[in-house]
Enzyme design. Structure first.
Site, PDB file in Angstrom:
ATOM      1  N   VAL A 108      25.139  23.272 -45.160  1.00  0.00           N
ATOM      2  CA  VAL A 108      23.802  23.225 -44.548  1.00  0.00           C
ATOM      3  C   VAL A 108      23.841  23.145 -43.020  1.00  0.00           C
ATOM      4  O   VAL A 108      22.794  23.196 -42.370  1.00  0.00           O
ATOM      5  CB  VAL A 108      22.917  22.081 -45.132  1.00  0.00           C
ATOM      6  CG1 VAL A 108      22.643  22.314 -46.605  1.00  0.00           C
ATOM      7  CG2 VAL A 108      23.514  20.714 -44.879  1.00  0.00           C
ATOM      8  N   THR A 117      32.971  16.639 -49.702  1.00  0.00           N
ATOM      9  CA  THR A 117      33.191  15.325 -50.343  1.00  0.00           C
ATOM     10  C   THR A 117      32.425  15.226 -51.660  1.00  0.00           C
ATOM     11  O   THR A 117      32.708  14.335 -52.454  1.00  0.00           O
ATOM     12  CB  THR A 117      32.795  14.153 -49.400  1.00  0.00           C
ATOM     13  OG1 THR A 117      31.435  14.315 -49.014  1.00  0.00           O
ATOM     14  CG2 THR A 117      33.681  14.107 -48.170  1.00  0.00           C
ATOM     15  N   THR A 166      26.026   0.878 -50.761  1.00  0.00           N
ATOM     16  CA  THR A 166      25.592   1.131 -52.145  1.00  0.00           C
ATOM     17  C   THR A 166      26.815   1.406 -52.998  1.00  0.00           C
ATOM     18  O   THR A 166      27.795   1.981 -52.515  1.00  0.00           O
ATOM     19  CB  THR A 166      24.638   2.339 -52.167  1.00  0.00           C
ATOM     20  OG1 THR A 166      23.551   2.058 -51.283  1.00  0.00           O
ATOM     21  CG2 THR A 166      24.087   2.607 -53.558  1.00  0.00           C
ATOM     22  N   ARG A 226      36.001   3.427 -49.561  1.00  0.00           N
ATOM     23  CA  ARG A 226      35.078   2.322 -49.312  1.00  0.00           C
ATOM     24  C   ARG A 226      35.494   1.098 -50.121  1.00  0.00           C
ATOM     25  O   ARG A 226      36.261   1.189 -51.080  1.00  0.00           O
ATOM     26  CB  ARG A 226      33.636   2.746 -49.616  1.00  0.00           C
ATOM     27  CG  ARG A 226      33.074   3.558 -48.457  1.00  0.00           C
ATOM     28  CD  ARG A 226      31.685   4.039 -48.706  1.00  0.00           C
ATOM     29  NE  ARG A 226      31.655   5.178 -49.602  1.00  0.00           N
ATOM     30  CZ  ARG A 226      30.591   5.928 -49.810  1.00  0.00           C
ATOM     31  NH1 ARG A 226      29.467   5.649 -49.180  1.00  0.00           N
ATOM     32  NH2 ARG A 226      30.624   6.959 -50.636  1.00  0.00           N
ATOM     33  N   LYS A 284      28.138  17.841 -37.161  1.00  0.00           N
ATOM     34  CA  LYS A 284      27.358  19.072 -37.374  1.00  0.00           C
ATOM     35  C   LYS A 284      26.329  18.915 -38.494  1.00  0.00           C
ATOM     36  O   LYS A 284      25.191  19.346 -38.360  1.00  0.00           O
ATOM     37  CB  LYS A 284      28.300  20.251 -37.665  1.00  0.00           C
ATOM     38  CG  LYS A 284      28.963  20.777 -36.398  1.00  0.00           C
ATOM     39  CD  LYS A 284      30.082  21.731 -36.697  1.00  0.00           C
ATOM     40  CE  LYS A 284      29.624  23.151 -36.648  1.00  0.00           C
ATOM     41  NZ  LYS A 284      30.786  24.082 -36.743  1.00  0.00           N
ATOM     42  N   TYR A 293      29.642   9.528 -36.953  1.00  0.00           N
ATOM     43  CA  TYR A 293      28.680   9.310 -38.048  1.00  0.00           C
ATOM     44  C   TYR A 293      27.412   8.647 -37.516  1.00  0.00           C
ATOM     45  O   TYR A 293      26.297   9.131 -37.742  1.00  0.00           O
ATOM     46  CB  TYR A 293      29.337   8.427 -39.106  1.00  0.00           C
ATOM     47  CG  TYR A 293      28.505   8.191 -40.351  1.00  0.00           C
ATOM     48  CD1 TYR A 293      28.137   9.246 -41.179  1.00  0.00           C
ATOM     49  CD2 TYR A 293      28.119   6.904 -40.715  1.00  0.00           C
ATOM     50  CE1 TYR A 293      27.398   9.024 -42.335  1.00  0.00           C
ATOM     51  CE2 TYR A 293      27.383   6.671 -41.873  1.00  0.00           C
ATOM     52  CZ  TYR A 293      27.023   7.735 -42.680  1.00  0.00           C
ATOM     53  OH  TYR A 293      26.295   7.509 -43.817  1.00  0.00           O
TER      54      TYR A 293
HETATM   55  N1  UDP Z   1      37.263  -2.984 -46.350  1.00  0.00           N
HETATM   56  C1  UDP Z   1      38.335  -3.774 -46.733  1.00  0.00           C
HETATM   57  N2  UDP Z   1      39.292  -3.218 -47.526  1.00  0.00           N
HETATM   58  C2  UDP Z   1      39.223  -1.951 -47.995  1.00  0.00           C
HETATM   59  C3  UDP Z   1      38.115  -1.148 -47.630  1.00  0.00           C
HETATM   60  C4  UDP Z   1      37.152  -1.687 -46.796  1.00  0.00           C
HETATM   61  O1  UDP Z   1      38.440  -4.943 -46.341  1.00  0.00           O
HETATM   62  O2  UDP Z   1      40.146  -1.534 -48.731  1.00  0.00           O
HETATM   63  C5  UDP Z   1      36.225  -3.583 -45.505  1.00  0.00           C
HETATM   64  C6  UDP Z   1      35.838  -2.768 -44.280  1.00  0.00           C
HETATM   65  O3  UDP Z   1      36.698  -3.071 -43.182  1.00  0.00           O
HETATM   66  C7  UDP Z   1      34.422  -3.234 -44.036  1.00  0.00           C
HETATM   67  C8  UDP Z   1      33.891  -3.509 -45.450  1.00  0.00           C
HETATM   68  O4  UDP Z   1      35.047  -3.660 -46.271  1.00  0.00           O
HETATM   69  O5  UDP Z   1      34.398  -4.441 -43.322  1.00  0.00           O
HETATM   70  C9  UDP Z   1      33.042  -2.367 -46.006  1.00  0.00           C
HETATM   71  O6  UDP Z   1      33.741  -1.176 -45.799  1.00  0.00           O
HETATM   72  P1  UDP Z   1      33.288   0.223 -46.372  1.00  0.00           P
HETATM   73  O7  UDP Z   1      34.355   1.203 -46.014  1.00  0.00           O
HETATM   74  O8  UDP Z   1      32.929   0.089 -47.788  1.00  0.00           O
HETATM   75  O9  UDP Z   1      31.947   0.617 -45.620  1.00  0.00           O
HETATM   76  P2  UDP Z   1      31.243   0.203 -44.241  1.00  0.00           P
HETATM   77  O10 UDP Z   1      30.313  -0.876 -44.616  1.00  0.00           O
HETATM   78  O11 UDP Z   1      32.272  -0.263 -43.245  1.00  0.00           O
HETATM   79  O12 UDP Z   1      30.597   1.441 -43.824  1.00  0.00           O
END
Ligand code: UDP
Length: 311
Positions: free
Chosen positions: A57, A35, A175, A186, A91, A145
């Site tokens: 790693v 990634t 972040t 995200r 892993k 995770y």
């Molecule tokens: N989320 C969303 N729409 C998107 C991507 C994420 O509504 O297109 C929501 C997701 O369901 C979560 C929050 O935004 O409630 C943050 O998601 P992210 O994947 O950034 O990270 P997380 O905090 O869940 O690890």
């Protein structure tokens, strides 16, 4: 110091590498580029204090020369990435952390594990202090995770207690910043990318779930302070300003001036309903708190996304 930084080609790793070089350290960046991306570190390649080693790693780590500090940041971190690579995620969090601790033990170096707010799972207390043990579904889709990071924390503390490793654990909350991939999955890159293209903004669930977003330079500063401290316990680093995802979508529309509409899609399984760091410990122990507010940080990232526009 000469620092081994695993995951140094990722979003966070590359920002951390930049900061460590600016502070006068030498950085050995190790990444298998699942990634992570070479583009993230291209601008560092000519620095005589920077070297890159392509390596997974999760397999035995060999580094030549003295290592004074190991920063273990290798791991998929976006839910779509760890859902696509669940076994590699497990892993790198388990075997990878063991190998990285082995380097620290062999070299007598200090160690810092990049852990996560996901160790709190779908938390039943808000905000989350470090003393909260969490509410994690080990067999759910996010378990790969969450449990890998929880194991990583456990083995880090075991190495500290058994072998006297000067080990630190940072629990990183959401972040954002430049160099997040457009299709990272995200919420910050998704919403900005959708808003800039005029595509529908995809809010998962009803958007009432909350998150607290920290700008990357603030996070990196907290990590460096923790690295230099004498603490051997987990510390939350994140921005405590909490907002719900629907309001966040509206904020992105406002800041981009987009005409995108908001649409609602299914909430991912075990998506945490709330998340907000209690940063009392970081403040008290090494005087850290975030400086960049959300509007300012998002403005920088939106500008970056515009300049690095990708289909
Ligand atoms: N989320 C969303 N729409 C998107 C991507 C994420 O509504 O297109 C929501 C997701 O369901 C979560 C929050 O935004 O409630 C943050 O998601 P992210 O994947 O950034 O990270 P997380 O905090 O869940 O690890």
């Amino acid at each position: 110091m000469r620092i081994l930084l695993t995951g140094g080609s990722g979003f966070l790793g590359s920002h951390l590498a930049e900061r460590l070089l600016a502070d006068g350290h030498q950085v050995v960046c190790m990444d298998n580029l699942i990634t992570g991306r070479v583009e993230n570190i291209d601008h560092l390649a000519s620095d005589k204090n920077f070297e890159f080693i392509k390596h997974d790693v999760s397999k035995y780590i060999v580094v030549k020369g003295q290592i004074d500090c190991v920063l273990h940041f290798a791991s998929p971190a976006s839910p779509i990435d760890y859902l696509e690579h669940p076994i590699k995620t497990l892993k790198v969090g388990s075997l990878g952390t063991h190998n990285a601790l082995g380097v620290a033990k062999a070299h007598g170096s200090r160690f810092l594990l990049a852990s996560t707010s996901e160790v709190y799972g779908d938390p039943l207390v808000n905000p989350q202090p470090e003393t909260y043990w969490g509410n994690v579904n080990p067999v759910g889709p996010r378990g790969c995770y969450d449990e890998a990071k929880r194991f990583g924390e456990a083995i880090t503390m075991a190495y500290h207690r058994t072998h006297g490793i000067d080990a630190k654990i940072v629990r990183i909350f959401n972040t954002y910043g430049e160099r997040m991939r457009h299709h990272d999955g995200r919420v910050v890159p998704n919403f900005i990318d959708q808003a800039l293209k005029g595509e529908p903004i995809t809010v998962y669930g009803d958007g009432s779930q909350t998150r607290s977003f920290c700008y990357v330079s603030d996070l990196v500063d907290g990590i460096v302070r923790l690295m230099m401290s004498d603490l051997n316990e987990p510390v939350n680093i994140g921005n405590p300003t909490e907002m719900n995802v629907l309001d966040f979508a509206k904020k992105i529309i406002e800041l981009t001036g987009s005409k995108s509409e908001i649409i609602f899609e299914d909430l991912p399984v075990n998506d945490p309903k709330v998340r907000r760091p209690d940063i009392t410990k970081a403040k008290a122990k090494f005087g850290w708190e975030p400086k960049v507010d959300l509007a300012e940080g998002l403005a920088r990232v939106i500008k970056w996304f515009k300049a690095n526009y990708k289909e």
